[in-house]
Design an enzyme around this catalytic site. Structure first.
Site, mmCIF file in Angstrom:
data_model
loop_
_atom_site.group_PDB
_atom_site.id
_atom_site.type_symbol
_atom_site.label_atom_id
_atom_site.label_comp_id
_atom_site.label_asym_id
_atom_site.label_seq_id
_atom_site.Cartn_x
_atom_site.Cartn_y
_atom_site.Cartn_z
ATOM 1 N N ASP A 63 0.871 -1.177 0.000
ATOM 2 C CA ASP A 63 0.000 0.000 0.000
ATOM 3 C C ASP A 63 0.906 1.224 0.000
ATOM 4 O O ASP A 63 1.411 1.641 1.036
ATOM 5 C CB ASP A 63 -0.882 0.026 1.261
ATOM 6 C CG ASP A 63 -1.941 -1.052 1.253
ATOM 7 O OD1 ASP A 63 -2.860 -0.968 0.430
ATOM 8 O OD2 ASP A 63 -1.853 -1.986 2.074
ATOM 9 N N ARG A 71 3.932 2.782 3.078
ATOM 10 C CA ARG A 71 4.743 1.854 3.874
ATOM 11 C C ARG A 71 6.233 2.184 3.754
ATOM 12 O O ARG A 71 6.989 1.959 4.684
ATOM 13 C CB ARG A 71 4.514 0.407 3.434
ATOM 14 C CG ARG A 71 3.058 -0.009 3.304
ATOM 15 C CD ARG A 71 2.250 0.252 4.553
ATOM 16 N NE ARG A 71 0.888 -0.243 4.398
ATOM 17 C CZ ARG A 71 -0.142 0.161 5.115
ATOM 18 N NH1 ARG A 71 0.037 1.092 6.048
ATOM 19 N NH2 ARG A 71 -1.348 -0.341 4.921
ATOM 20 N N ARG A 139 -7.410 10.608 1.452
ATOM 21 C CA ARG A 139 -6.919 9.606 0.502
ATOM 22 C C ARG A 139 -7.708 9.659 -0.803
ATOM 23 O O ARG A 139 -7.219 9.214 -1.846
ATOM 24 C CB ARG A 139 -7.028 8.210 1.094
ATOM 25 C CG ARG A 139 -6.208 8.008 2.360
ATOM 26 C CD ARG A 139 -6.648 6.749 3.106
ATOM 27 N NE ARG A 139 -6.423 5.538 2.335
ATOM 28 C CZ ARG A 139 -6.940 4.353 2.641
ATOM 29 N NH1 ARG A 139 -7.737 4.220 3.702
ATOM 30 N NH2 ARG A 139 -6.693 3.300 1.892
ATOM 31 N N LYS A 169 -9.541 0.290 -5.787
ATOM 32 C CA LYS A 169 -10.196 -0.078 -4.530
ATOM 33 C C LYS A 169 -11.067 1.081 -4.061
ATOM 34 O O LYS A 169 -10.874 2.211 -4.534
ATOM 35 C CB LYS A 169 -9.157 -0.464 -3.463
ATOM 36 C CG LYS A 169 -8.155 0.647 -3.112
ATOM 37 C CD LYS A 169 -7.085 0.140 -2.157
ATOM 38 C CE LYS A 169 -6.210 1.271 -1.676
ATOM 39 N NZ LYS A 169 -5.106 0.839 -0.808
ATOM 40 N N HIS A 170 -12.087 0.802 -3.224
ATOM 41 C CA HIS A 170 -12.470 -0.473 -2.647
ATOM 42 C C HIS A 170 -13.846 -0.816 -3.204
ATOM 43 O O HIS A 170 -14.835 -0.194 -2.822
ATOM 44 C CB HIS A 170 -12.570 -0.381 -1.129
ATOM 45 C CG HIS A 170 -11.310 0.082 -0.445
ATOM 46 N ND1 HIS A 170 -10.949 1.398 -0.332
ATOM 47 C CD2 HIS A 170 -10.342 -0.634 0.170
ATOM 48 C CE1 HIS A 170 -9.807 1.486 0.342
ATOM 49 N NE2 HIS A 170 -9.409 0.276 0.660
ATOM 50 N N HIS A 182 -11.345 -1.369 9.854
ATOM 51 C CA HIS A 182 -10.371 -2.078 10.674
ATOM 52 C C HIS A 182 -10.959 -2.402 12.058
ATOM 53 O O HIS A 182 -10.510 -3.331 12.723
ATOM 54 C CB HIS A 182 -9.102 -1.248 10.863
ATOM 55 C CG HIS A 182 -8.327 -1.021 9.597
ATOM 56 N ND1 HIS A 182 -8.610 0.013 8.735
ATOM 57 C CD2 HIS A 182 -7.288 -1.697 9.063
ATOM 58 C CE1 HIS A 182 -7.774 -0.040 7.712
ATOM 59 N NE2 HIS A 182 -6.966 -1.059 7.879
ATOM 60 N N ASP A 251 -10.184 -7.195 0.688
ATOM 61 C CA ASP A 251 -9.394 -6.385 1.605
ATOM 62 C C ASP A 251 -8.896 -7.328 2.709
ATOM 63 O O ASP A 251 -9.269 -8.505 2.754
ATOM 64 C CB ASP A 251 -10.247 -5.242 2.171
ATOM 65 C CG ASP A 251 -9.416 -4.043 2.624
ATOM 66 O OD1 ASP A 251 -8.183 -4.203 2.798
ATOM 67 O OD2 ASP A 251 -9.990 -2.957 2.812
#
Length: 339
Positions: A63, A71, A139, A169-170, A182, A251
């Site tokens: 990602d 990352r 984002r 995505k998504h 999450h 995901d």
């Protein structure tokens, strides 16, 4: 081949991971911050993964959107802007915003290619809605479907030019989420007619080689089952109505939006029609359970995987540092001209 993408626990592969990955032969892997220390270390890790399988075209995901989802971090790698930056630039100069997004994505891809990463979970085609949870937030590429699609198309093109496959995505849309998936399962009560706004960018880019689901409950389509696990959503909405026929990842199956054990979730996602189960956290018991529960990769899924990876097969290596610096200079020049 096991139709799953697995995470890795650390900076190098453990003996147990090597043995398990060799036996289970997963479709690919996903890289997180815990797997990253330096360019040389990360390249050695991705080379080790390719050596296990003998596949130069191995799907190694990350990602790396820019902004708060990146990352690979400074000072080793450049900082890339969030999607909202290109949305704001589009207000001033649409063509410039599209070109800046394309060049920025190509620069991201060049930095990934250097360390052996072949797939970026980017771009988001989620149409941002007012009062939604900030898990999408800055984002997003905007609140208007045509703009999101135009910028998303540019990002896919830039990634491919840089030698990396993009993942839209998504699916079928995450812009209305009320909570962070999450942590909990969002329930979206918008009508089918209202949800057409969310579907539109995905329909315009339904030729994308790879896509990823979101874990949301859409009452208009399936009031009982989250989209990743819903055959109605995967088949009727994503495959048929959107027209997406690329490789479909879930995901992360470890998210708290879903219930049941992680292997059970993988099995249900496969039954719903997802091609690849994504499990990010490198828990050996979960990975082993997924490999046992999933049916072997279907011929159709293998075809989708091969076709997606073939889109970058002819990428030529260049002088990475020079290429990256030139792309960033071009991007910054475009953005400065409209400041």
């Amino acid at each position: 081949m096991t139709p799953a993408v697995f995470g890795i626990s650390g900076l190098t592969l453990t003996a147990d991971e090597k043995a398990f990955f060799r036996d289970s032969d997963p479709a690919g892997y996903i890289i997180f911050g815990r797997n990253i220390e330096s360019k040389a270390q990360l390249r050695a890790l991705t080379d080790d993964l390719r050596t296990i399988h003998g596949r130069d075209d191995l799907a190694i995901l990350i990602d790396q959107e820019g902004g708060r989802v990146a990352r690979m971090q400074e000072p080793v790698w450049p900082k890339f802007p969030a999607g909202e930056v290109f949305d704001r630039l589009y207000d001033i100069a649409p063509a410039t915003a599209i070109e800046a997004a394309r060049i920025n994505a190509q620069a991201i891809a060049v930095s990934l290619r250097e360390v052996g990463i072949t797939v970026d979970c980017h771009p988001l085609l989620d149409v941002r809605q007012p009062d939604a949870n900030n898990v999408i937030g800055d984002r997003a590429l905007g609140s208007e479907p045509m703009r999101v699609a135009a910028l998303g198309r540019a990002i896919l093109d830039g990634l491919q030019r840089g030698g990396v496959v993009g993942v839209v995505k998504h699916l079928p849309g995450h812009g209305r989420t009320s909570v962070d998936t999450h942590k909990a399962l969002p329930t979206v009560t918008a009508s089918d007619e209202e949800l057409q706004l969310d579907l539109a960018p995905f329909q315009m880019l339904n030729h994308a080689p790879m896509g990823m689901t979101g874990h949301l409950l859409f009452t208009a389509w399936d009031a009982e089952t989250p989209s990743t696990l819903s055959k109605t959503v995967v088949q009727d909405i994503i495959r048929d109505r959107i027209g997406f026929d690329g490789l479909l990842f879930t995901d992360d199956l470890d998210m708290e939006a879903l219930s049941g054990t992680v292997p059970e979730r993988a099995e249900r996602a496969q039954a719903a029609g997802c091609d690849i189960a994504l499990n990010c956290w490198a828990k050996i018991d979960d990975m082993t359970g997924i490999a046992k529960r999933l049916a072997p990769m279907s011929e159709k899924t293998r075809q989708r995987l091969d076709q997606a990876m073939a889109t970058i097969a002819d990428t030529k290596d260049a002088a990475i540092d020079d290429e990256l610096a030139e792309l960033i200079d071009r991007r910054d020049g475009l953005m400065a001209a409209t400041a």
